[in-house]
Structures are given as C-alpha cells and as structure tokens.
Design a protein around this motif. Structure first.
Motif, PDB file in Angstrom:
ATOM      1  N   ASP A  75       0.816  -1.300   0.015  1.00 40.99           N
ATOM      2  CA  ASP A  75       0.115   0.009   0.046  1.00 40.99           C
ATOM      3  C   ASP A  75       0.797   1.366   0.093  1.00 40.99           C
ATOM      4  OD1 ASP A  75      -1.551   2.084   0.830  1.00 40.99           O
ATOM      5  OD2 ASP A  75      -2.934   1.060   1.963  1.00 40.99           O
ATOM      6  N   VAL A  76       1.071   1.816  -1.148  1.00 43.09           N
ATOM      7  CA  VAL A  76       2.261   2.900  -1.430  1.00 43.09           C
ATOM      8  C   VAL A  76       1.791   4.110  -0.175  1.00 43.09           C
ATOM      9  CG1 VAL A  76       0.983   4.135  -3.183  1.00 43.09           C
ATOM     10  CG2 VAL A  76       3.478   4.357  -2.901  1.00 43.09           C
ATOM     11  N   LEU A  77       0.517   4.319  -0.102  1.00 42.93           N
ATOM     12  CA  LEU A  77       0.292   5.590   0.913  1.00 42.93           C
ATOM     13  C   LEU A  77       0.550   5.182   2.185  1.00 42.93           C
ATOM     14  CD1 LEU A  77      -2.982   6.947  -1.000  1.00 42.93           C
ATOM     15  CD2 LEU A  77      -0.609   7.783  -1.225  1.00 42.93           C
ATOM     16  N   ALA A  78       0.219   4.082   2.574  1.00 39.66           N
ATOM     17  CA  ALA A  78       0.534   3.491   3.914  1.00 39.66           C
ATOM     18  C   ALA A  78       2.035   3.547   4.146  1.00 39.66           C
ATOM     19  CB  ALA A  78      -0.188   2.110   4.137  1.00 39.66           C
ATOM     20  N   ALA A  79       2.646   2.999   3.240  1.00 39.21           N
ATOM     21  CA  ALA A  79       4.194   2.952   3.227  1.00 39.21           C
ATOM     22  C   ALA A  79       4.722   4.211   3.338  1.00 39.21           C
ATOM     23  CB  ALA A  79       4.726   2.404   1.944  1.00 39.21           C
ATOM     24  N   LEU A  80       4.195   5.375   2.538  1.00 34.22           N
ATOM     25  CA  LEU A  80       4.811   6.593   2.677  1.00 34.22           C
ATOM     26  C   LEU A  80       4.556   7.355   4.039  1.00 34.22           C
ATOM     27  CD1 LEU A  80       5.977   9.183   1.437  1.00 34.22           C
ATOM     28  CD2 LEU A  80       3.763   9.718   0.403  1.00 34.22           C
ATOM     29  N   ALA A  81       3.255   7.034   4.642  1.00 34.27           N
ATOM     30  CA  ALA A  81       3.007   7.599   5.881  1.00 34.27           C
ATOM     31  C   ALA A  81       3.899   7.056   6.968  1.00 34.27           C
ATOM     32  CB  ALA A  81       1.289   7.378   6.376  1.00 34.27           C
ATOM     33  N   ALA A  82       4.068   5.637   6.915  1.00 31.82           N
ATOM     34  CA  ALA A  82       4.753   5.079   8.029  1.00 31.82           C
ATOM     35  C   ALA A  82       6.321   5.772   7.858  1.00 31.82           C
ATOM     36  CB  ALA A  82       4.815   3.655   7.743  1.00 31.82           C
ATOM     37  N   ILE A 113       6.871   8.651   6.955  1.00 33.72           N
ATOM     38  CA  ILE A 113       7.154  10.037   7.311  1.00 33.72           C
ATOM     39  C   ILE A 113       7.181  10.037   8.639  1.00 33.72           C
ATOM     40  CG2 ILE A 113       5.745  12.145   7.600  1.00 33.72           C
ATOM     41  CD1 ILE A 113       4.774  11.505   4.737  1.00 33.72           C
ATOM     42  N   ASP A 114       6.283   9.121   9.222  1.00 33.66           N
ATOM     43  CA  ASP A 114       6.217   9.010  10.927  1.00 33.66           C
ATOM     44  C   ASP A 114       7.855   8.583  11.323  1.00 33.66           C
ATOM     45  OD1 ASP A 114       3.615   9.418  10.816  1.00 33.66           O
ATOM     46  OD2 ASP A 114       3.155   7.283  11.060  1.00 33.66           O
ATOM     47  N   ARG A 115       8.563   7.840  10.741  1.00 31.41           N
ATOM     48  CA  ARG A 115       9.639   7.610  11.254  1.00 31.41           C
ATOM     49  C   ARG A 115      10.725   8.639  10.973  1.00 31.41           C
ATOM     50  NH1 ARG A 115       8.403   2.869   8.548  1.00 31.41           N
ATOM     51  NH2 ARG A 115       9.954   3.065   6.760  1.00 31.41           N
ATOM     52  N   ASN A 116      10.608   9.537   9.927  1.00 29.57           N
ATOM     53  CA  ASN A 116      11.386  10.511   9.583  1.00 29.57           C
ATOM     54  C   ASN A 116      11.090  11.702  10.618  1.00 29.57           C
ATOM     55  OD1 ASN A 116      12.905   9.412   7.700  1.00 29.57           O
ATOM     56  ND2 ASN A 116      11.630  10.328   5.924  1.00 29.57           N
ATOM     57  N   GLU A 117      10.046  11.714  11.108  1.00 27.60           N
ATOM     58  CA  GLU A 117       9.745  12.837  12.216  1.00 27.60           C
ATOM     59  C   GLU A 117      10.321  12.255  13.729  1.00 27.60           C
ATOM     60  OE1 GLU A 117       5.379  14.697  10.617  1.00 27.60           O
ATOM     61  OE2 GLU A 117       5.367  12.947  11.823  1.00 27.60           O
ATOM     62  N   GLU A 118      10.472  11.054  14.126  1.00 24.42           N
ATOM     63  CA  GLU A 118      10.964  10.637  14.977  1.00 24.42           C
ATOM     64  C   GLU A 118      12.505  10.874  14.861  1.00 24.42           C
ATOM     65  OE1 GLU A 118       9.766   6.843  16.378  1.00 24.42           O
ATOM     66  OE2 GLU A 118       7.843   7.332  16.062  1.00 24.42           O
ATOM     67  N   ARG A 119      12.911  10.280  13.664  1.00 24.48           N
ATOM     68  CA  ARG A 119      14.576  10.289  13.347  1.00 24.48           C
ATOM     69  C   ARG A 119      14.982  11.901  13.224  1.00 24.48           C
ATOM     70  NH1 ARG A 119      16.075   7.705   8.302  1.00 24.48           N
ATOM     71  NH2 ARG A 119      18.358   8.116   8.699  1.00 24.48           N
ATOM     72  N   PHE A 120      14.218  12.538  12.781  1.00 23.42           N
ATOM     73  CA  PHE A 120      14.859  14.038  12.500  1.00 23.42           C
ATOM     74  C   PHE A 120      13.813  15.080  13.179  1.00 23.42           C
ATOM     75  CE2 PHE A 120      15.967  11.226   9.089  1.00 23.42           C
ATOM     76  CZ  PHE A 120      17.270  11.469   8.903  1.00 23.42           C
ATOM     77  N   PRO A 121      13.847  15.298  14.626  1.00 19.34           N
ATOM     78  CA  PRO A 121      13.076  16.205  15.423  1.00 19.34           C
ATOM     79  C   PRO A 121      12.989  17.579  14.601  1.00 19.34           C
ATOM     80  CG  PRO A 121      14.478  15.301  16.699  1.00 19.34           C
ATOM     81  CD  PRO A 121      14.745  14.561  15.474  1.00 19.34           C
ATOM     82  N   ARG A 122      11.864  17.972  14.837  1.00 15.40           N
ATOM     83  CA  ARG A 122      12.106  19.503  14.479  1.00 15.40           C
ATOM     84  C   ARG A 122      12.769  20.384  15.370  1.00 15.40           C
ATOM     85  NH1 ARG A 122       6.447  22.755  14.066  1.00 15.40           N
ATOM     86  NH2 ARG A 122       7.172  24.203  15.723  1.00 15.40           N
ATOM     87  N   PRO A 123      13.787  21.226  14.745  1.00 16.79           N
ATOM     88  CA  PRO A 123      14.591  22.015  15.550  1.00 16.79           C
ATOM     89  C   PRO A 123      13.713  23.011  16.396  1.00 16.79           C
ATOM     90  CG  PRO A 123      15.097  22.439  13.501  1.00 16.79           C
ATOM     91  CD  PRO A 123      13.993  21.494  13.437  1.00 16.79           C
TER      92      PRO A 123
END
Length: 118
Positions: A90-97, A99-109
């Motif tokens: 599911d391409v949209l589910a894969a993308l959402a997941a 993005i979630d991982r990236n938000e954890e890996r790269f927190p907003r400064p």
C-alpha cells in the motif's frame, strides 16, 4: 481530461489491467519493475542534467520541457504503482509510515520562544 478516475487506487488498477490486457504480467516481476522505475527516474534526471539551479527551477516555463517532465514523472509513478501492486504494498501507507519514522529520526529543531523539550 480523459473522464477517467484519478484517485491513486483507480489509476493503479488501470495500470494492472492495461498490462494484463497485453499479457505483460510475466515481465512485470518486482526485479523488472524496479529496473524500469530506475530507468524512468534516470530519464527524468537527464532533463535536468546540465541545467543551472535557475534553469532547473524554470524548466516548467518552456512547454516542450514541461511536457517531457510531466511524461517522465508519469512514467516514474506508473512503474512505482505497478511495483507496489506486484508486491502488494500500500504505497500511501508505506509513505505515511516513512514520514512517521522520519519525524522521529529528525525532530523539528527548536525555535526561539519554544518551550524546552522534555
């Protein structure tokens, strides 16, 4: 406009049906689709290969180059959707997941005035 549905799932079904109607399924293996995706992404890159940053930002202003960019973007997306269909991703589910991982890996400064984290 073709009058065809433009939601992602409908487009993905059209691509699968298009390939099936032409008996292309034996060739649409994950390996072949990944290779085709890479080739199409390279064709998109080729349009920008020797452009300056300013020229690359203005590429859509020229109707000829804009048409080429749109065609290559469509080819990249078509092969990605066919690849995902072949592997039942599911391409949209894969993308959402992702993005979630990236938000954890790269927190907003933090910004001036933000409360301290914690």
């Amino acid at each position: 406009m073709t009058g065809q549905p433009t939601d992602l799932a409908a487009l993905q079904r059209r691509l699968v049906e298009f390939a099936a109607a032409r008996d292309w399924e034996p060739f649409h293996t994950p390996k072949n689709l990944a290779a085709a995706l890479s080739v199409e992404a390279s064709e998109l890159l080729e349009i920008f290969q020797w452009l300056t940053p300013g020229q690359s930002s203005a590429v859509m202003a020229d109707p000829g180059s804009a048409h080429r960019v749109r065609d290559e973007v469509a080819d990249v997306l078509a092969y990605l959707l066919q690849f995902c269909a072949a592997l039942e991703i599911d391409v949209l589910a894969a993308l959402a997941a992702k993005i979630d991982r990236n938000e954890e890996r790269f927190p907003r400064p933090g910004r001036p005035g933000d409360p301290p984290a914690g």
